[in-house]
Scaffold this motif. Structure first.
Motif, PDB file in Angstrom:
ATOM      1  N   LEU A   1      38.049  36.251  48.096  1.00  0.00           N
ATOM      2  CA  LEU A   1      37.908  37.210  49.193  1.00  0.00           C
ATOM      3  C   LEU A   1      37.407  38.558  48.690  1.00  0.00           C
ATOM      4  N   GLN A   2      37.594  38.822  47.411  1.00  0.00           N
ATOM      5  CA  GLN A   2      37.153  40.093  46.847  1.00  0.00           C
ATOM      6  C   GLN A   2      35.632  40.128  46.835  1.00  0.00           C
ATOM      7  N   ASP A   3      35.066  41.222  47.345  1.00  0.00           N
ATOM      8  CA  ASP A   3      33.601  41.333  47.355  1.00  0.00           C
ATOM      9  C   ASP A   3      33.209  42.804  47.289  1.00  0.00           C
ATOM     10  N   GLU A   4      31.921  43.069  47.508  1.00  0.00           N
ATOM     11  CA  GLU A   4      31.451  44.454  47.371  1.00  0.00           C
ATOM     12  C   GLU A   4      32.122  45.375  48.381  1.00  0.00           C
ATOM     13  N   SER A   5      32.459  44.818  49.557  1.00  0.00           N
ATOM     14  CA  SER A   5      33.069  45.697  50.571  1.00  0.00           C
ATOM     15  C   SER A   5      34.539  45.971  50.269  1.00  0.00           C
TER      16      SER A   5
END
Lengths: 202, 157
Positions: free
Chosen positions: B36-40
């Protein structure tokens, strides 16, 4: 990303656990939904009720407030076990409300209790997810929101045409039949014993 | 030089993660968090984990103070704390901690105070261990970021 605000579905997530709220919010955002989270059933009803009352458009002849919310809620996803009002209580209240009952409700629970699942589905919940909820679970949400949107649009048309032609009445009947079929085909977790039940490692 | 450091750090991280999964300390839910970790939300995992630490320590303190009370009899209340602890542990993939909670809850349902005390000690131990390991993991992450000079999401194994 890239979706206009108006075309995004808005989900209201209810959970007393701060971690689970953070998780469900991220899951929903990743699935391109607009999200509002609250920590209790009471606050959820306030949020739903509030928008019913203060966004009635005076220019429309229609009487149903649900169709004219500025911030429409397209689905409610709620934890089952919460202090005070449980997710089941919230579900009941939504289904008992004339203005809210069309909003699809999904229940989440960390406990796999078949009687609980049955009870929720019988009360009108669309899905029952076992926690921890996964991204793949959320892919099941869109059909429910689309179905309701279509149904709402149809009801709006009905209300506008105060005197229905026989042809319009027939269309409405067809839609209702389709809905019933949809309900019958609804996957009941307890019958199939499948997707909501995930095996934990070890 | 920098390339070697980055490779070594990545190997360290993978070794640590493999250990944690192999020992059943973490389960696939932790992988879900990483995914779930991403740039946002580039710090998503550490944010969630830090909330978990904060909540867990409160719960552990409550459990201990309940059991330390000589006149303790409110197993119901203890059950509520345990359910919370179980739920949050399950949500971040803290598999072993969740399992200890299950055993703890069983002892609580039997009003077995001695059993509860033993379970609590085990729970505190497991929690401590997990906290240390996750801090180690986050430290490696930070070092990787520094070594690479850019931010990138945590890799899956």
């Amino acid at each position: 990303m890239g979706m206009a605000a108006e075309s995004q579905f808005h989900v209201l997530a209810v959970d007393d656990s701060i971690i689970d709220r953070k998780l469900i919010q991220k899951l929903l955002k990743t699935s391109s939904y607009q999200v509002t989270t609250v920590d209790s059933g009471t606050k959820a009803l306030e949020f739903l009720g509030l928008h019913q009352n203060d966004t009635i458009n005076p220019n429309t002849p229609s009487s149903s407030p649900n169709n004219h919310q500025e911030v429409e809620v397209n689905l409610v996803i709620t934890d089952y076990c919460m202090p005070g009002m449980t997710g089941y209580d919230l579900l009941k209240k939504i289904k008992e409300s004339s203005s809210l009952r069309n909003i699809p409700v999904v229940i989440m629970s960390s406990e796999n209790v078949p009687s609980r699942i049955t009870r929720c589905l019988e009360e009108g919940a669309e899905e029952f997810f076992l926690k921890p909820v996964r991204l793949s679970d959320l892919s099941k949400l869109r059909p429910h929101m689309l179905k309701t949107k279509f149904k709402d649009q149809h009801q709006k048309q009905e209300e506008k045409a105060a005197f229905q032609s026989p042809k319009q009445q027939k269309t409405e009947q067809n839609l209702q039949q389709q809905q019933q079929q949809c309900n019958n085909n609804k996957r009941k977790a307890i019958d199939e014993g499948l997707s909501p039940l995930r095996r934990r490692t070890r | 030089m920098l390339g070697l450091a980055a490779d070594r750090l990545r190997a360290d991280m993978n070794r640590l993660l493999a250990f944690l999964f192999h020992q059943g300390i973490l389960d696939e839910q932790f992988l879900q968090l990483q995914q779930l970790q991403d740039e946002s939300s580039p710090n998503f995992v550490s944010e969630v984990v830090n909330i978990y630490f904060h909540e867990s320590e409160k719960l552990l303190r409550s459990l201990r103070s309940l059991l330390m009370d000589r006149e303790f009899s409110d197993y119901n209340k203890m059950g509520i704390h345990l359910n919370q602890f179980m739920g949050s542990s399950s949500s971040i993939g803290a598999n072993r901690i969740r399992n200890v909670c299950v055993a703890f809850r069983a002892a609580s349902e039997q009003n077995n105070r001695a059993g509860c005390l033993r379970a609590l000690e085990l729970l505190e131990h497991e929690y401590c261990f997990l906290k240390n390991k996750l801090h180690e993991l986050f430290q490696i992450q930070q070092q990787r970021v520094l070594a690479a000079g850019v931010r990138y999401p945590m890799q899956n194994i």
